[in-house]
Design an enzyme around this catalytic site. Structure first.
Site, PDB file in Angstrom:
ATOM      1  N   GLY A  22     -48.928  13.593 -11.504  1.00 31.40           N
ATOM      2  CA  GLY A  22     -49.473  14.229 -10.311  1.00 31.40           C
ATOM      3  C   GLY A  22     -49.993  15.641 -10.496  1.00 31.40           C
ATOM      4  CG  ASN A  24     -56.202  15.723 -11.007  1.00 30.29           C
ATOM      5  OD1 ASN A  24     -57.046  16.611 -10.954  1.00 30.29           O
ATOM      6  ND2 ASN A  24     -56.081  14.912 -12.048  1.00 30.29           N
ATOM      7  NE  ARG A  75     -55.163  -6.538  -7.310  1.00 27.91           N
ATOM      8  CZ  ARG A  75     -54.925  -5.484  -8.097  1.00 27.91           C
ATOM      9  NH1 ARG A  75     -54.859  -4.277  -7.597  1.00 27.91           N
ATOM     10  NH2 ARG A  75     -54.769  -5.645  -9.393  1.00 27.91           N
ATOM     11  NE  ARG A 101     -51.328  -2.227  -8.113  1.00 34.48           N
ATOM     12  CZ  ARG A 101     -51.181  -3.366  -8.800  1.00 34.48           C
ATOM     13  NH1 ARG A 101     -50.988  -3.333 -10.096  1.00 34.48           N
ATOM     14  NH2 ARG A 101     -51.245  -4.521  -8.199  1.00 34.48           N
ATOM     15  CG  ASN A 117     -60.709   7.772  -8.279  1.00 34.12           C
ATOM     16  OD1 ASN A 117     -59.519   8.059  -8.423  1.00 34.12           O
ATOM     17  ND2 ASN A 117     -61.404   7.168  -9.224  1.00 34.12           N
ATOM     18  CG  HIS A 119     -63.015   8.037 -14.010  1.00 32.00           C
ATOM     19  ND1 HIS A 119     -62.003   7.137 -14.290  1.00 32.00           N
ATOM     20  CD2 HIS A 119     -63.902   7.931 -15.027  1.00 32.00           C
ATOM     21  CE1 HIS A 119     -62.276   6.527 -15.423  1.00 32.00           C
ATOM     22  NE2 HIS A 119     -63.422   6.991 -15.895  1.00 32.00           N
ATOM     23  CB  SER A 146     -66.936  12.027 -11.880  1.00 34.83           C
ATOM     24  OG  SER A 146     -67.678  12.016 -13.079  1.00 34.83           O
ATOM     25  CG  ASP A 155     -63.108   4.452 -12.471  1.00 34.36           C
ATOM     26  OD1 ASP A 155     -62.331   4.964 -11.648  1.00 34.36           O
ATOM     27  OD2 ASP A 155     -62.713   3.969 -13.548  1.00 34.36           O
TER      28      ASP A 155
HETATM   29  C1  GAR Z   1     -56.163  12.156 -14.547  1.00 38.49           C
HETATM   30  O1  GAR Z   1     -56.761  12.501 -15.763  1.00 38.49           O
HETATM   31  C2  GAR Z   1     -57.111  11.337 -13.699  1.00 38.49           C
HETATM   32  O2  GAR Z   1     -58.447  11.720 -13.818  1.00 38.49           O
HETATM   33  C3  GAR Z   1     -56.890   9.955 -14.258  1.00 38.49           C
HETATM   34  O3  GAR Z   1     -55.510   9.872 -14.457  1.00 38.49           O
HETATM   35  C4  GAR Z   1     -55.002  11.187 -14.763  1.00 38.49           C
HETATM   36  C5  GAR Z   1     -53.863  11.457 -13.815  1.00 38.49           C
HETATM   37  O4  GAR Z   1     -53.244  12.671 -14.133  1.00 38.49           O
HETATM   38  N1  GAR Z   1     -57.364   8.946 -13.352  1.00 38.49           N
HETATM   39  C6  GAR Z   1     -57.985   7.842 -13.760  1.00 38.49           C
HETATM   40  O5  GAR Z   1     -58.152   7.539 -14.930  1.00 38.49           O
HETATM   41  C7  GAR Z   1     -58.474   6.933 -12.643  1.00 38.49           C
HETATM   42  N2  GAR Z   1     -59.459   6.028 -13.109  1.00 38.49           N
HETATM   43  P1  GAR Z   1     -52.364  13.423 -13.066  1.00 38.49           P
HETATM   44  O6  GAR Z   1     -51.322  12.411 -12.570  1.00 38.49           O
HETATM   45  O7  GAR Z   1     -51.714  14.531 -13.821  1.00 38.49           O
HETATM   46  O8  GAR Z   1     -53.250  13.905 -11.964  1.00 38.49           O
END
Ligand code: GAR
Length: 228
Positions: A22, A24, A75, A101, A117, A119, A146, A155
């Site tokens: 977490g 982000n 789902r 997910r 989101n 990515h 992005s 994505d």
């Molecule tokens: C981040 O790098 C995010 O961009 C990626 O997972 C990581 C989560 O890190 N998300 C994806 O790949 C989604 N397609 P975090 O839990 O430290 O935020």
């Protein structure tokens, strides 16, 4: 005329969905700590009860909900619970922040243009998993991240913000991921601020901002001798 946010009344309540550490989510929560930021955290939801980010959010006094996808028959049942939890906390916007997910069209359509989101690639390049290794294998000199509104295809969706990061000699998937993550922490709060303030509209599946936008100089990277 200057627009003044009165208390939290005008702030967009935002649900943050995570699956892991977490970081982000933490960058979004930190940005929302600014009294002038147009959004506030409503709830942090994880599909993994053991997610580190969930306990961090709880320690900050933010409402948390664990919805273990393995406990649901399919789902649709999982997403119905997710949808209800978001509504129960009065959220109007949803930020996927490392939420791993896939969401079906039913959920995505209900939150259309309110579901974001992040990515770790310069979409539409390298959607899906293992982005950094694939970018290295492809010999990319510039990678990045992005933030986009979510559409049903993985994505995909109107891009709200991107940041570019140079690939350096000796980079591995891990070192690259760490530098891209720093950029992620900058653009997600930026994108949420623009969306929550109502400055974004979608035309022909493209995000358009009303208002002045500062465009930095291009990032130019010569091939620095990185070996594959
Ligand atoms: C981040 O790098 C995010 O961009 C990626 O997972 C990581 C989560 O890190 N998300 C994806 O790949 C989604 N397609 P975090 O839990 O430290 O935020």
């Amino acid at each position: 005329m200057m627009l003044v946010l009165c208390g939290s009344a005008m702030k967009k309540r935002t649900a943050i969905l995570i699956s892991g550490r977490g970081s982000n989510m933490q960058s979004l929560v930190a940005a929302m700590g600014d009294p002038e930021f147009p959004a506030e955290p409503a709830v942090v939801i994880s599909n993994r009860p053991e997610a580190l980010g969930l306990s961090w959010a709880d320690e900050q006094g933010i409402a948390t909900v664990a919805i273990d996808h393995r406990q649901y028959a399919n789902r649709m049942a999982f997403e119905a619970r997710l949808h209800q939890a978001i509504l129960d906390h009065g959220a109007e916007l949803v930020c996927l922040a490392g939420f791993m997910r896939l969401l079906t069209g039913g959920f995505v359509d209900r939150w259309r243009d309110r579901l974001m989101n992040i990515h770790p690639s310069l979409l539409p390049a390298f959607p899906g998993l293992d982005t950094h290794q694939r970018a290295l294998d492809a010999g990319a000199l510039i990678v990045g991240c992005s933030v986009h509104f979510v559409r049903t295809e993985m994505d995909s969706g109107p891009i709200l913000a991107q940041a570019a990061v140079a690939v350096l000699p000796g980079d591995t998937a891990e070192t690259l991921a760490a530098r891209v993550l720093e950029a992620e922490h900058q653009i997600y709060p930026l994108a949420l601020r623009l969306v929550a303030s109502g400055a974004v509209r979608i035309e022909n599946e493209t995000a358009i901002f009303d208002g002045p936008v500062e465009v930095p100089l291009p990032l130019v990277v010569p091939s620095l001798g990185r070996t594959r």
